[in-house]
Structures are given as C-alpha cells and as structure tokens.
Design a protein around this motif. Sequence first.
Motif, PDB file in Angstrom:
ATOM      1  N   VAL A   1       0.869  -1.171   0.000  1.00 47.31           N
ATOM      2  CA  VAL A   1       0.000   0.000   0.000  1.00 47.31           C
ATOM      3  C   VAL A   1       0.909   1.225   0.000  1.00 47.31           C
ATOM      4  N   TYR A   2       0.642   2.159  -0.890  1.00 44.26           N
ATOM      5  CA  TYR A   2       1.478   3.348  -1.046  1.00 44.26           C
ATOM      6  C   TYR A   2       0.713   4.555  -0.514  1.00 44.26           C
ATOM      7  N   HIS A   3       1.203   5.120   0.560  1.00 44.54           N
ATOM      8  CA  HIS A   3       0.510   6.244   1.189  1.00 44.54           C
ATOM      9  C   HIS A   3       1.276   7.538   0.930  1.00 44.54           C
ATOM     10  N   LYS A   4       0.570   8.543   0.470  1.00 40.21           N
ATOM     11  CA  LYS A   4       1.178   9.847   0.240  1.00 40.21           C
ATOM     12  C   LYS A   4       1.110  10.674   1.515  1.00 40.21           C
ATOM     13  N   LEU A   5       2.272  11.060   2.028  1.00 42.57           N
ATOM     14  CA  LEU A   5       2.343  11.871   3.240  1.00 42.57           C
ATOM     15  C   LEU A   5       2.228  13.341   2.863  1.00 42.57           C
ATOM     16  N   THR A   6       1.321  14.036   3.520  1.00 44.58           N
ATOM     17  CA  THR A   6       1.090  15.437   3.153  1.00 44.58           C
ATOM     18  C   THR A   6       1.213  16.412   4.314  1.00 44.58           C
ATOM     19  N   THR A   7       0.860  15.985   5.538  1.00 45.83           N
ATOM     20  CA  THR A   7       0.782  16.932   6.656  1.00 45.83           C
ATOM     21  C   THR A   7       1.901  16.775   7.677  1.00 45.83           C
ATOM     22  N   GLY A   8       2.490  15.583   7.764  1.00 49.74           N
ATOM     23  CA  GLY A   8       3.459  15.340   8.826  1.00 49.74           C
ATOM     24  C   GLY A   8       2.796  15.139  10.172  1.00 49.74           C
ATOM     25  N   GLY A   9       1.476  15.002  10.171  1.00 48.69           N
ATOM     26  CA  GLY A   9       0.728  14.840  11.414  1.00 48.69           C
ATOM     27  C   GLY A   9       0.704  13.402  11.880  1.00 48.69           C
ATOM     28  N   LYS A  10      -0.160  13.142  12.854  1.00 44.38           N
ATOM     29  CA  LYS A  10      -0.212  11.823  13.485  1.00 44.38           C
ATOM     30  C   LYS A  10      -0.527  10.708  12.491  1.00 44.38           C
ATOM     31  N   GLU A  11      -1.411  10.967  11.525  1.00 46.99           N
ATOM     32  CA  GLU A  11      -1.745   9.918  10.561  1.00 46.99           C
ATOM     33  C   GLU A  11      -0.533   9.562   9.713  1.00 46.99           C
ATOM     34  N   ASP A  12       0.205  10.573   9.266  1.00 39.09           N
ATOM     35  CA  ASP A  12       1.413  10.310   8.493  1.00 39.09           C
ATOM     36  C   ASP A  12       2.440   9.539   9.324  1.00 39.09           C
ATOM     37  N   ILE A  13       2.582   9.912  10.586  1.00 36.73           N
ATOM     38  CA  ILE A  13       3.513   9.221  11.478  1.00 36.73           C
ATOM     39  C   ILE A  13       3.129   7.746  11.607  1.00 36.73           C
ATOM     40  N   GLU A  14       1.820   7.467  11.683  1.00 35.36           N
ATOM     41  CA  GLU A  14       1.373   6.082  11.798  1.00 35.36           C
ATOM     42  C   GLU A  14       1.707   5.297  10.538  1.00 35.36           C
ATOM     43  N   TRP A  15       1.601   5.931   9.380  1.00 31.51           N
ATOM     44  CA  TRP A  15       1.956   5.234   8.136  1.00 31.51           C
ATOM     45  C   TRP A  15       3.457   4.975   8.064  1.00 31.51           C
ATOM     46  N   ILE A  16       4.255   5.928   8.527  1.00 35.06           N
ATOM     47  CA  ILE A  16       5.698   5.706   8.579  1.00 35.06           C
ATOM     48  C   ILE A  16       6.018   4.566   9.538  1.00 35.06           C
ATOM     49  N   ARG A  17       5.341   4.544  10.680  1.00 30.52           N
ATOM     50  CA  ARG A  17       5.540   3.457  11.641  1.00 30.52           C
ATOM     51  C   ARG A  17       5.184   2.110  11.020  1.00 30.52           C
ATOM     52  N   ALA A  18       4.065   2.080  10.304  1.00 28.96           N
ATOM     53  CA  ALA A  18       3.671   0.839   9.640  1.00 28.96           C
ATOM     54  C   ALA A  18       4.734   0.401   8.641  1.00 28.96           C
ATOM     55  N   SER A  19       5.238   1.347   7.867  1.00 31.40           N
ATOM     56  CA  SER A  19       6.244   1.039   6.854  1.00 31.40           C
ATOM     57  C   SER A  19       7.494   0.427   7.466  1.00 31.40           C
ATOM     58  N   ALA A  20       7.821   0.840   8.703  1.00 29.71           N
ATOM     59  CA  ALA A  20       9.063   0.420   9.345  1.00 29.71           C
ATOM     60  C   ALA A  20       8.879  -0.659  10.408  1.00 29.71           C
ATOM     61  N   SER A  21       7.675  -1.197  10.551  1.00 31.02           N
ATOM     62  CA  SER A  21       7.417  -2.195  11.594  1.00 31.02           C
ATOM     63  C   SER A  21       7.793  -3.585  11.096  1.00 31.02           C
ATOM     64  N   MET A  22       8.979  -4.017  11.475  1.00 27.75           N
ATOM     65  CA  MET A  22       9.529  -5.278  10.975  1.00 27.75           C
ATOM     66  C   MET A  22       8.750  -6.474  11.527  1.00 27.75           C
TER      67      MET A  22
END
Length: 278
Positions: free
Chosen positions: A122-143
């Motif tokens: 799933v490809y998520h476009k980060l736009t705000t740097g807010g909590k939702e974007d942080i959660e997507w970054i966390r998901a991307s990096a959750s090994m």
Amino acid sequence: MKTGLVMEGGAMRGMFTCGILDVFMERGITFDGAVGVSAGATFGCNIKSKQHGRALRYNKKYCTDKRYHSLSSLLFTGDIYNTKFCYDELPYKLDVWDIETFQNNPMEFYCVATDLLTGKPVYHKLTTGGKEDIEWIRASASMPLVSRPVHIDDGVYLDGGISDSIPLKFMEEQGYDKILVIETQPKDYVKGEQKLMPLAKIMLRKYPNMIKCMADRHIMYNDEKKYIREKEAKGEIMVIRPDAPLNVSPIEKDEKELERVYQHGRAKAIEFLSMGQW
C-alpha cells in the motif's frame, strides 16, 4: 521531466541513505517526488522537511537508550523499536520534525506498507506530517516478528519491504522519468529464503496472505534487483549503492558504526555527483 527518488529500507543500513541525502541537501539538490520503504521512510522524510543531519544526530544520541530500541522493549511492548519513544517523544519533543516545512515543500513523498490481509503493498502519500502520516511511517518500518501490526482505519499493516522492497516500478507508474534509486545492499546481493518462516506461521497465523508474502519475499526482492540492474545498464535510471555489505546491526548501539555507514553514504554521493550524473 519529473525527478524521483526511491529509497530502500534496511534498518540501520539506512544511515547510508542519510549520508547521501545530507550531501544532496548541502548542495541544494531536490526532487519532485520520493518514495521510502521502512528506514527509507523514517529517515528519508527528512529531505522533504529539509532537516540536514537530523537522522544521524538522533540515531547517534539515542542508539544506547533502551527507550529507543532494545530487547526489553520487544519483551514488554511487542516492538523492538519502542513506539511511544520513536513516534511520539522523538519527533515531537526531543528532536522535532519540522512539520511546517514538510507541509510547505511541494515535493511529493510516499511510504510503503504491507497490508496483512492481502499481502500486497500500500502506497501512502504523506502530506501533513501529522499523526496519521507518522502512523503510516511506523507501519512502513514495523519489521515482522519484532513489531506489532499497525492498525490504521480499517486496515492492519507491517513493513513495506516485505511486499515491495525497492519500489522503482511504483515511481515509474506515477510518471517520474528521471529516477535515482538508493539501495542499501551491494549490486550483486542475492536475498535468501526467510529462515524464520515457522515462527512467522505461528505469529501471523491470522494472516495467510502475509505469510505467503513473507515466504516469497526473496523472489520479489531478487526480481526487483534484477530489474534495477537492467534499467541501470540501459541508462534509464541512476543508482547509488554501497560497494560491499554494510554489516551494521538492525539495532546498532555503537555510534561509531552508525557514523561509518553514514560516511560511506556521503562518499558515494560525492562520487556520484562528481561524475555529473545529476
């Protein structure tokens, strides 16, 4: 022409990417868009917020801090990289992520996560740097196996590198036609089968598609590396990668080792730019 940047993950191999990005920022090199996977997202987002040196700084400062990453965090929270510290205290209090600059920079930035239900990226476009974007970054990096699945809206996700480790094709599909790929493994690296599949089948038994995705990851990864080499040979893309395996731990606690990998990235970036390729 749209310039694009693709950043592979690899936990602390990402310090190699950080060195490259800092050289680019020092020289005013920008991109129209970028996509990061796992560490490529957690560290790569700093190019959009224009924060030179930030990723190296906080990794060296907190690499021995049990609040950042530790086996005790894995035991007591289910995440080897402590969620509260990494995605709350660190970006909003201790080494502040410049959200305003991130928002105002027109550069598009995507991160990749793997949907546990489908086993697809799933490809998520980060736009705000807010909590939702942080959660997507966390998901991307959750090994997998050392992180809890990340729930966002109705979905559940883990590391994007499991389903799309080096998303060059994704960037091509978005219309980027001058693309630089940053790899964190050498050119001839070949990934082997996942040795912990018996454990994965137990821990992820609710997600059969994810189990299959993990079992087939080495096939996907090696196919992507082959595709990149072919495109590179034709002069259709550019690639920066390490000369040899970086040999750095996923939870590296020696700041000298982090500095070593970072400096290798800087050297490769300077070499790349000296050849006039960008």
